[in-house]
Design a protein around this motif. Structure first.
Motif, PDB file in Angstrom:
ATOM      1  N   SER A  19       0.810  -1.206   0.000  1.00  0.00           N
ATOM      2  CA  SER A  19       0.000   0.000   0.000  1.00  0.00           C
ATOM      3  C   SER A  19       0.852   1.268   0.000  1.00  0.00           C
ATOM      4  CB  SER A  19      -0.952  -0.004   1.194  1.00  0.00           C
ATOM      5  OG  SER A  19      -0.199  -0.107   2.372  1.00  0.00           O
ATOM      6  N   TYR A  20       2.097   1.129   0.429  1.00  0.00           N
ATOM      7  CA  TYR A  20       2.950   2.322   0.498  1.00  0.00           C
ATOM      8  C   TYR A  20       3.873   2.475  -0.705  1.00  0.00           C
ATOM      9  CZ  TYR A  20       1.924   4.870   4.676  1.00  0.00           C
ATOM     10  OH  TYR A  20       1.338   5.672   5.585  1.00  0.00           O
ATOM     11  N   LEU A  25       0.859   5.877  -9.129  1.00  0.00           N
ATOM     12  CA  LEU A  25      -0.418   6.243  -8.502  1.00  0.00           C
ATOM     13  C   LEU A  25      -1.612   5.985  -9.417  1.00  0.00           C
ATOM     14  CD1 LEU A  25       0.444   9.638  -6.784  1.00  0.00           C
ATOM     15  CD2 LEU A  25      -0.230   7.543  -5.647  1.00  0.00           C
ATOM     16  N   LEU A  26      -1.413   6.261 -10.719  1.00  0.00           N
ATOM     17  CA  LEU A  26      -2.550   6.162 -11.645  1.00  0.00           C
ATOM     18  C   LEU A  26      -3.072   4.736 -11.778  1.00  0.00           C
ATOM     19  CD1 LEU A  26      -1.489   8.625 -14.453  1.00  0.00           C
ATOM     20  CD2 LEU A  26      -3.404   8.880 -12.890  1.00  0.00           C
ATOM     21  N   LEU A  28      -3.747   2.862  -9.528  1.00  0.00           N
ATOM     22  CA  LEU A  28      -4.752   2.653  -8.487  1.00  0.00           C
ATOM     23  C   LEU A  28      -6.166   2.779  -9.046  1.00  0.00           C
ATOM     24  CD1 LEU A  28      -3.284   4.719  -5.514  1.00  0.00           C
ATOM     25  CD2 LEU A  28      -3.334   2.252  -5.748  1.00  0.00           C
ATOM     26  N   LEU A  29      -6.285   3.534 -10.126  1.00  0.00           N
ATOM     27  CA  LEU A  29      -7.609   3.761 -10.705  1.00  0.00           C
ATOM     28  C   LEU A  29      -8.089   2.561 -11.515  1.00  0.00           C
ATOM     29  CD1 LEU A  29      -7.270   7.461 -11.901  1.00  0.00           C
ATOM     30  CD2 LEU A  29      -8.288   6.597  -9.794  1.00  0.00           C
TER      31      LEU A  29
ATOM     32  N   GLN B  19      -4.943   3.883   4.752  1.00  0.00           N
ATOM     33  CA  GLN B  19      -3.959   4.476   3.846  1.00  0.00           C
ATOM     34  C   GLN B  19      -4.607   4.931   2.550  1.00  0.00           C
ATOM     35  OE1 GLN B  19      -1.120   1.369   3.597  1.00  0.00           O
ATOM     36  NE2 GLN B  19      -0.519   1.696   5.709  1.00  0.00           N
ATOM     37  N   LYS B  23      -5.697   9.184  -0.469  1.00  0.00           N
ATOM     38  CA  LYS B  23      -5.530   9.497  -1.898  1.00  0.00           C
ATOM     39  C   LYS B  23      -6.816  10.056  -2.478  1.00  0.00           C
ATOM     40  CE  LYS B  23      -1.836   6.230  -2.529  1.00  0.00           C
ATOM     41  NZ  LYS B  23      -1.910   5.365  -1.312  1.00  0.00           N
ATOM     42  N   PHE B  25      -8.679  11.307  -6.304  1.00  0.00           N
ATOM     43  CA  PHE B  25      -8.544  11.047  -7.752  1.00  0.00           C
ATOM     44  C   PHE B  25      -9.610  11.797  -8.547  1.00  0.00           C
ATOM     45  CE2 PHE B  25     -11.997   8.430  -9.499  1.00  0.00           C
ATOM     46  CZ  PHE B  25     -12.782   8.298  -8.362  1.00  0.00           C
ATOM     47  N   LYS B  27     -11.264  11.537 -12.872  1.00  0.00           N
ATOM     48  CA  LYS B  27     -11.163  11.070 -14.265  1.00  0.00           C
ATOM     49  C   LYS B  27     -11.725  12.109 -15.226  1.00  0.00           C
ATOM     50  CE  LYS B  27     -11.212   6.102 -13.445  1.00  0.00           C
ATOM     51  NZ  LYS B  27     -11.894   4.838 -13.690  1.00  0.00           N
ATOM     52  N   THR B  50      -7.114  12.151 -16.257  1.00  0.00           N
ATOM     53  CA  THR B  50      -7.121  11.344 -15.034  1.00  0.00           C
ATOM     54  C   THR B  50      -5.940  11.786 -14.172  1.00  0.00           C
ATOM     55  OG1 THR B  50      -5.847   9.646 -16.143  1.00  0.00           O
ATOM     56  CG2 THR B  50      -8.198   9.282 -16.010  1.00  0.00           C
ATOM     57  N   SER B  51      -6.180  11.789 -12.890  1.00  0.00           N
ATOM     58  CA  SER B  51      -5.127  12.212 -11.974  1.00  0.00           C
ATOM     59  C   SER B  51      -5.355  11.604 -10.596  1.00  0.00           C
ATOM     60  CB  SER B  51      -5.114  13.741 -11.878  1.00  0.00           C
ATOM     61  OG  SER B  51      -4.173  14.138 -10.910  1.00  0.00           O
ATOM     62  N   VAL B  52      -4.233  11.324  -9.918  1.00  0.00           N
ATOM     63  CA  VAL B  52      -4.297  10.837  -8.544  1.00  0.00           C
ATOM     64  C   VAL B  52      -3.322  11.667  -7.721  1.00  0.00           C
ATOM     65  CG1 VAL B  52      -3.901   8.899  -6.984  1.00  0.00           C
ATOM     66  CG2 VAL B  52      -4.940   8.488  -9.208  1.00  0.00           C
ATOM     67  N   ASP B  54      -1.609  11.913  -3.805  1.00  0.00           N
ATOM     68  CA  ASP B  54      -1.397  11.247  -2.520  1.00  0.00           C
ATOM     69  C   ASP B  54      -1.141  12.344  -1.491  1.00  0.00           C
ATOM     70  OD1 ASP B  54      -0.428   9.959  -0.290  1.00  0.00           O
ATOM     71  OD2 ASP B  54       0.637   8.419  -1.445  1.00  0.00           O
ATOM     72  N   LYS B  56      -0.503  12.265   1.563  1.00  0.00           N
ATOM     73  CA  LYS B  56       0.519  12.027   2.581  1.00  0.00           C
ATOM     74  C   LYS B  56       1.901  12.412   2.092  1.00  0.00           C
ATOM     75  CE  LYS B  56      -0.148   9.174   6.473  1.00  0.00           C
ATOM     76  NZ  LYS B  56      -0.940   8.001   6.776  1.00  0.00           N
ATOM     77  N   LYS B  59       2.733  13.348  -3.597  1.00  0.00           N
ATOM     78  CA  LYS B  59       2.927  12.874  -4.972  1.00  0.00           C
ATOM     79  C   LYS B  59       1.677  13.092  -5.809  1.00  0.00           C
ATOM     80  CE  LYS B  59       6.391   9.226  -4.841  1.00  0.00           C
ATOM     81  NZ  LYS B  59       6.532   7.791  -4.840  1.00  0.00           N
ATOM     82  N   GLU B  61       0.068  12.503  -9.985  1.00  0.00           N
ATOM     83  CA  GLU B  61       0.264  12.037 -11.358  1.00  0.00           C
ATOM     84  C   GLU B  61      -0.923  12.446 -12.208  1.00  0.00           C
ATOM     85  OE1 GLU B  61       1.100   7.891 -11.710  1.00  0.00           O
ATOM     86  OE2 GLU B  61       2.991   8.083 -10.612  1.00  0.00           O
ATOM     87  N   PHE B  62      -0.635  12.748 -13.479  1.00  0.00           N
ATOM     88  CA  PHE B  62      -1.670  13.123 -14.437  1.00  0.00           C
ATOM     89  C   PHE B  62      -1.446  12.338 -15.728  1.00  0.00           C
ATOM     90  CE2 PHE B  62      -3.323  17.026 -12.497  1.00  0.00           C
ATOM     91  CZ  PHE B  62      -2.322  17.339 -11.600  1.00  0.00           C
ATOM     92  N   ALA B  63      -2.540  11.986 -16.398  1.00  0.00           N
ATOM     93  CA  ALA B  63      -2.428  11.423 -17.746  1.00  0.00           C
ATOM     94  C   ALA B  63      -3.550  12.005 -18.587  1.00  0.00           C
ATOM     95  CB  ALA B  63      -2.532   9.907 -17.706  1.00  0.00           C
ATOM     96  N   LEU B 183     -10.351   8.669  -2.912  1.00  0.00           N
ATOM     97  CA  LEU B 183     -10.227   7.362  -3.568  1.00  0.00           C
ATOM     98  C   LEU B 183     -10.517   6.283  -2.552  1.00  0.00           C
ATOM     99  CD1 LEU B 183      -9.330   5.726  -6.113  1.00  0.00           C
ATOM    100  CD2 LEU B 183      -7.032   5.774  -5.166  1.00  0.00           C
TER     101      LEU B 183
END
Lengths: 298, 185
Positions: A19-20, A25-26, A28-29, B19, B23, B25, B27, B50-52, B54, B56, B59, B61-63, B183
């Protein structure tokens, strides 16, 4: 007991790390939803050279086309290899939506007014919905307004009309290569000789190969099935280049046909490539966005 | 003994569940770009980013699917995909990076936070480091992130011929607007 403790510890570690230590990250979707992707730009414009290509103008877009065919190359230096003469068609095409376009034009050769509708029945696509080919249907009507050759006899208005119905089936095989076939029927209300049939069936084939991002080479051939046209008629063959610059497409080509409309180049071509009866010609296409797409609002 | 095993398993499950709540997210994130020159203004919008993120570690990310950019003119869209970003070869652009000052943001408390994002942008097959200022707004458990930065097509080997050089800006303004949801796993 020790074994169990060890196993539990391992499990904890595993859960922790899974999980860590998630770098991506993506992911996860989960899996992305597949979308349908339509093949676009199979040709640079809606015409291969003389005839139609698989492409339509987009909805709300107007395409102004100015086409020239000069005289024949073998007419010699006196006529500057044909450049002294020119046959012209001026046309306007409009996309009612992304699948249906209409157009009209006027040709100097035989003073013909023409109108057509072109509908995309199937669109080549990949992804969620897969369709290996595109299928387009084209119907046109053509009105010759040139003065009657024999005004003294009974001439009917209907004799001025000709029609074309065409299916265009093709595929964009790769980013650069497209091939299409065009079974066609031309109907002529008035035919020049008794040897001519009113309905003429032809099979066309055309291809385009991109040379660079903005330049492509095109070829187009129409074969008329035998015993339909008088013997002096030749099959239409054209080879040319498409050059794209911003909003314009320039098409420069060589063809044995004088006419730029379907019944004309399909049934009235008399030029013989072997004898040098070749016309240099060009089409210029300029597009204007008349109606902006709704999808951009909001 | 059985209790211990059960408790440990519960703990493990709980740990992963907790945990995952860190996060966020989306879409349906919006990315737009704008090119302005005296000759012509060009803009395009994409509403399927799409993006997530974190919360904590900071971090993010994008696509983004290049073919999903919508233009005012159909021909611009065709040229964008065919001649410039070559969407057939490079279907996606992506960003992977982090909020540098993640410590300043409290995702559990409503508020507006200024952030700096650093990372790598991949476009047209070329990856370059970028840094951009942004704003994070937390309201009722929903997180909005917005940023505006410039991208030079030249940096990403996007060739622009001389003929249209005057119509395409050297610096393209990119606007990012994301509404994140938690998420749940």
């Amino acid at each position: 007991m020790k074994k169990l403790k060890f196993a539990l510890l391992l499990l904890c570690l595993l859960a922790y790390s899974s999980s860590y230590a998630q770098d991506d990250l993506l992911s996860l979707l989960g899996e992305e939803e597949e979308t349908t992707e339509y093949a676009k730009a199979s040709f640079k414009t809606t015409r291969v050279i003389n005839g139609h290509s698989l492409e339509n103008v987009a909805g709300g877009v107007m395409d102004m086309k100015i086409s020239h065919r000069f005289g024949m190359l073998n007419s010699g230096a006196y006529n500057l290899f044909g450049l002294d003469q020119a046959s012209i068609r001026i046309g306007l095409d409009y996309g009612i939506n992304d699948r249906l376009m209409v157009g009209f034009g006027r040709s100097s050769h035989n003073k013909v007014y023409d109108g057509f509708a072109k509908l995309k029945l199937l669109r080549q696509s990949s992804g969620k919905r897969t369709m290996p080919i595109s299928l387009v249907v084209l119907s046109g009507v053509y009105l010759k307004t040139i003065e009657w050759q024999q005004p003294e006899r009974d001439n009917y208005f209907s004799s001025r009309l000709e029609y074309t119905h065409q299916l265009i089936v093709g595929r964009k095989f790769s980013e650069g290569t497209t091939i299409q076939f065009m079974p066609t029927v031309v109907h002529r209300n008035l035919v020049p000789t008794t040897e001519d049939t009113h309905d003429v069936i032809l099979i066309g084939a055309a291809a385009r190969q991109k040379l660079t991002k903005r330049v492509a080479i095109n070829a187009e051939y129409y074969y008329a099935l035998p015993d339909q046209l008088s013997p002096d008629r030749k099959n239409s063959l054209a080879i040319g280049f498409d050059i794209e610059t911003g909003g314009h497409v320039f098409q420069l080509h060589f063809t044995n046909s004088t006419s730029m409309i379907e019944p004309g180049f399909m049934t009235e071509t008399i030029g013989d490539w072997g004898k040098g009866d070749i016309h240099f010609g060009f089409n210029v296409s300029r597009v204007f966005t008349i109606r902006k797409p709704k999808k951009l609002e909001g | 003994m059985k209790k211990i095993i059960f408790n440990t398993l519960l703990l493990v499950l709980l740990a992963t569940a907790v945990q995952a709540q860190d996060k966020f997210f989306t879409k349906t994130g919006k990315i737009s770009f704008f090119s302005s020159t005296p000759m012509e203004d060009i803009q395009a919008h994409n509403k399927t980013t799409t993006s997530v993120i974190d919360t904590k570690t900071g971090k993010m990310e994008f696509a983004v699917l290049m073919k999903a950019f919508q233009f005012e003119k159909a021909l611009m869209e065709e040229h964008f995909n065919e001649n410039y970003v070559e969407s057939g070869k490079f279907p996606k652009a992506s960003f992977s990076g982090a909020i540098v000052n993640i410590g300043d943001v409290d995702f559990k408390k409503d508020g507006t936070y200024k952030v700096t994002v650093k990372g790598n942008l991949t476009l047209h097959g070329v990856t370059k480091p970028v840094e951009a200022p942004g704003t994070i707004v937390v309201k009722n458990g929903v997180v909005n992130a917005a940023s505006t930065f410039n991208v030079a097509p030249e940096d990403y080997k996007i060739a622009i011929p001389n003929l249209v050089r005057e119509k395409i800006a050297k610096q393209i303004k990119v606007t990012v607007d994301m509404n994140y949801e938690p998420l749940k796993s």
